[in-house]
Every structure is written in C-alpha cells, then in structure tokens.
Design an enzyme around this catalytic site. Structure first.
Site, PDB file in Angstrom:
ATOM      1  CD  GLU A 161     -36.100  48.542  42.358  1.00 46.48           C
ATOM      2  OE1 GLU A 161     -35.683  48.896  43.500  1.00 46.48           O
ATOM      3  OE2 GLU A 161     -37.019  49.112  41.773  1.00 46.48           O
ATOM      4  CB  CYS A 188     -36.546  52.474  42.986  1.00 46.37           C
ATOM      5  SG  CYS A 188     -36.962  52.231  41.257  1.00 46.37           S
TER       6      CYS A 188
END
Length: 505
Positions: free
Chosen positions: A263, A300
C-alpha cells in the site's frame, strides 16, 4: 507488572542482540537503545518460520482463533505501557493511540471470529460423474490453503494498526502463515512491547515459537534479505512509493517470484458537484480542512485534492477552507524524516508556476502547519507532479469549468485508495457519470463523507489500482485481507479421510 523495551530482537522465542545498537528518536521522553538487525538474524527467523509452518499451517481454525484472541488480550494487558512509549516515540496524542490500540485488538478478534466460521475457505465440491460420455468426470474438491511464511514491514504512520501486530500480521496469522516482521525505526519501543505481547500469547497457547519474529533496525540489506529469503512466500508493506516499488521489484526478480502486497499512498481526490456546493459550500470547506489536517495529515487516506467548479459557490468553499485552516495549530509529525519530506513537498508546490497559494504557513523542525494551493484543471493534467502525494496537511484545489471537464479530470488520475463524490439529490445525473470512472480509479468510492480512516469490517477495501497499491485485487484492511495469504488447491479423486480437516468442519 512494568513493561519496558529490552532493546533486543525476538527470533523464534529468543531475545537476541544484533550488530551494535541504534538510538530511538522520540518526539519527547527518554531515548532508548535497540539492537541493529543482521542478515543472519533474518535467516534464522525465516528458517524458524518455515519450521513453524509445518504445525501452525495445519492447525485447526479454533486453535488459530484462540491464538489471535490471546494476542489481543496480551496487548490490552500492556495498554498503559504501549500508550506511553507510543506517544513518546511518535508524538501522537494518547487518545489517538488508545483508539488505534482498540482497532488493533478489535481486528485480531474479528479475524478470529471470521476464520472460525470457515466461509473464507471457499470450499467447493464437484461430484464424480462416472457414467459421463465420452469420458467420466472425477470428483474434485477445492479449498483455500495457507501459502507459508510471510514478511511484514511495519508502517511509520500507524505504530499499532499497521505494524507489529497490525493488519498484515493479523491476516497472515489468521490464514495459518507464520510472520517475520521488520520493525519500523520510528517506533521501535512500541513494536517491541507489542512483540512481548505476541510472545506471551505464544507461550499461553503452546504455538510453535517460530510463528513470529521481530527484527529491528539495520540498513536496506536487512529488508532486501527478508524479501529475498527463499522461505518467504509473500510480503505485506505499507509505506512510500519509492521504497515499496524497490521491494516489489526485488520480489519479482527472485528465482521464485512472490506476491508483494504494497500500500503505497494516494491523494484521494474529492469531486464536489454543483448542487451540493451551492447548498453547503461552507460546511464542506470546514469538513475538508478538518479531514486534511487530522493527525497532521499523516493518513494514507488523507483527501489531498478537491475538484471544484469555478464560480461563486466554489469561492465560498475555498474561503471556508482557508478560514478553517487558519485555526489549525502546527502539529508534531511522526519522524524528522517525514517532517522534512513534508517541507520539501510544500516547497515544491510553492515553486511551481502552475499553482497559486491560497493559504501558506511555515513548518520547521518536526512540526507541520497546513498549506493550501490552487490550480486549474488544464494545468493539473499538464503537470504530473501536482498529482503526487505530499504526506501531511497540504491540500490542492483544482478548479474546472464544467462537469465535462470534471469527468475528464477524473479520467486523468492515477490509481487511488479512495475517491469521493459530494452531491445532493439534484446532482444524481452528474454523479452517475463520475461513478464508473472513479470505481476504475479507486478501491473505495465514498459519497458525502471524508475518507480519512477506515472501518475494519468485512466489506472494507483498502487498496486500489497502482500506485495506490501493487495488487488491485487485494485489501489490507478487513476480513478479505486474509485471502492474500491463501491459495486455492484442488483435490481430485481423494478420499475424505485424506482431505484437509477444514473440509469437514
């Protein structure tokens, strides 16, 4: 009982020294010394994980569920120590760490409940057809099986939920895969106390000690040795695009290539449709400022870009955002390196003639203050750098002339973790045009919300097309994340006595 870091690595039940020491760099509080990892420690941990797999990978679901619940219990037994050292190392407020600890233990227990049900195994059976012409069909069974030892890299921005016992570790253990964790140097003390909790759970449940190891510090050779070790069968990673891509390439270049579940970041664009903007421009601006600056923007899923139409309603939205940002005090960032990268990102935006500043503030040392810039849709599409993530409380307003231009802009985005539509009932026709575009760009599409944070539930997707993640078919949050560390195996003409136990219960 007092829980403090001993500064050593945990390798298959033993606390070991390394090659010298490194010092932690806390935002406040005492500095601790930690042993530096070595390639030899990586090798020992990986070999122990493979040895553990021959028992743990074939354990019952109830045994693994009990282990996951024991880890959660042991983490909670160390709650005060984890909060104290976590706050010192990261600068995060205690309430944030308490919430993150609850998320971490909650997902361990959720995964335990999930695997006990057995539905994730996707069990299938096609009966034999001995009389079929022109050839008989054999009996075929299918089930998901664990892949083997998994390497996990701790994340800088989540010292608990994405680190030592975080989502990747919990998912791998739930699947039946031993784990070797490369701890993040931003919070080594937090990582070690959590590792102490896992060690206690191993002893309590009688699990093979090789099922978990933690290696701290060390240079890039340590991470490279981990992903290239032949016993490692998959890697979980949350971090920067550059670091993740380098590890992804190493995984692909192995003699036996393995999946890299990375990720890597996202700008998480929001699209504000005309009627919603007309009705609640000020509220949307205030909400965006709050989401953009939450946790110093170190999420994020931080919504870094707002796509807004030109005109008076867009001006109201911008004015409300600027006013709200002006009330946000500087916040401590997780590490000196992250703070420096944020300052560099701010300077990069400030130096471009394709943007104009709407709100600027100075950041220094380890603190970050918000910044807001604006550009046009045409300039955004022409300048790729404007779509690159700046990790921190920096936002970009992209102004467009028409819905057609908004849709065109959406098509130009790279892969994202999230994309958001702000709309009212009268915007439905425009939203219908955007939704198919955004679902191709993002793993999670929101309506009338802000994407900061994720829910740890069955239906969550935390991933997306590259560069948001390296595997668009996977999620690193929610129960579906367990599937990353399983592979389907078919069994043909096999008696029930020989089939894996999971077929039968």
């Amino acid at each position: 009982m007092v829980f403090t870091p001993n500064g050593k690595h945990l390798v298959a039940g033993e606390w070991l020294d390394g090659a010298g020491t490194f010092a932690s760099a806390p935002a406040h509080g005492p500095v601790h010394q930690f042993a530096v990892g070595t390639v030899d420690l990586v090798n020992r941990a990986c070999e122990a994980a493979e040895d553990a797999f021959w028992s743990y990978g074939y354990s019952t679901r109830s045994e693994r569920a009990a282990f996951l619940r024991a880890i959660a219990d042991e983490i909670e037994a160390r709650a005060g120590a984890i909060t104290e050292i976590g706050s010192q190392e990261t600068g995060l407020p205690e309430t944030r760490l308490q919430g993150e600890r609850g998320r971490t233990t909650g997902q361990l227990r959720l995964f335990a409940d999930h695997i006990e049900k057995g539905e994730y195994l996707d069990r299938r059976r096609d009966a034999a057809l001995p009389d079929r012409q022109p050839a008989p069909r054999p009996e075929i069974w299918l089930i998901q099986r664990p892949i083997g030892p998994v390497a996990v890299f701790g994340a800088s921005n989540f010292p608990l939920a994405f680190s030592t016992a975080g989502g990747d570790t919990a998912a791998a253990l739930a699947a039946g895969c031993p784990v070797v964790v490369k701890g993040h140097s931003a919070h080594p003390g937090t990582g070690e106390i959590v590792a102490q909790a896992i060690e206690a759970a191993i002893r309590k449940t009688g699990i093979h000690p090789g099922v978990f190891s933690l290696i701290q510090g060390g240079n890039r050779d340590i991470g490279h040795a981990l992903v290239q070790h032949p016993q490692i069968k998959a890697v979980g990673f949350t971090g920067s695009l550059a670091g993740g891509r380098a590890l992804f390439n190493l995984c692909a270049a192995r003699p036996e290539p393995i999946p890299f579940f990375g990720e890597l970041g996202s700008v998480n664009p929001m699209f504000l449709l005309p009627e919603a903007l007309r009705a609640r421009a000020e509220t949307l601006g205030q909400g965006w400022a709050g989401s953009l600056t939450m946790g110093a923007g170190q999420f994020c899923t931080n919504p870094g870009i707002a796509v807004v139409a030109e005109g008076a309603d867009g001006d109201r939205f911008v004015a409300a955002t600027v006013e709200a940002l002006g009330k946000v005090a500087p916040q401590t960032m997780l590490t000196d390196g992250i703070a420096k990268a944020y300052q560099d990102g701010q300077a990069r935006f400030a130096s471009r003639n394709t943007v104009k500043p709407l709100f600027t503030s100075e950041s220094s040392g380890r603190s970050a203050a918000p910044n807001l810039f604006e550009t046009s849709g045409a300039q955004f599409l022409a300048d790729h750098a404007l779509g690159e993530e700046v990790f921190g409380p920096l936002g970009l307003v992209v102004r467009v002339q028409t819905i057609d231009e908004m849709v065109q802009l959406a098509r130009g985005f790279e892969g994202q973790l999230t994309a958001t539509i702000h709309m009212d009932a009268a915007d439905i026709a425009d939203a219908r045009r955007l939704r198919p575009v955004l679902e191709r760009k993002a793993g999670r599409v929101l309506v009338n919300g802000f994407p900061t944070g994720v829910e740890v539930v069955d239906s969550m997707v935390h991933g997306g097309p590259y560069p948001a993640s390296t595997n668009f078919g996977a999620t690193s949050v929610g129960t579906m994340s367990i599937r990353r560390f399983l592979r389907p195996v078919a069994y043909q003409n096999m008696s029930e006595e020989l089939l894996p136990e999971d077929f039968l219960g």
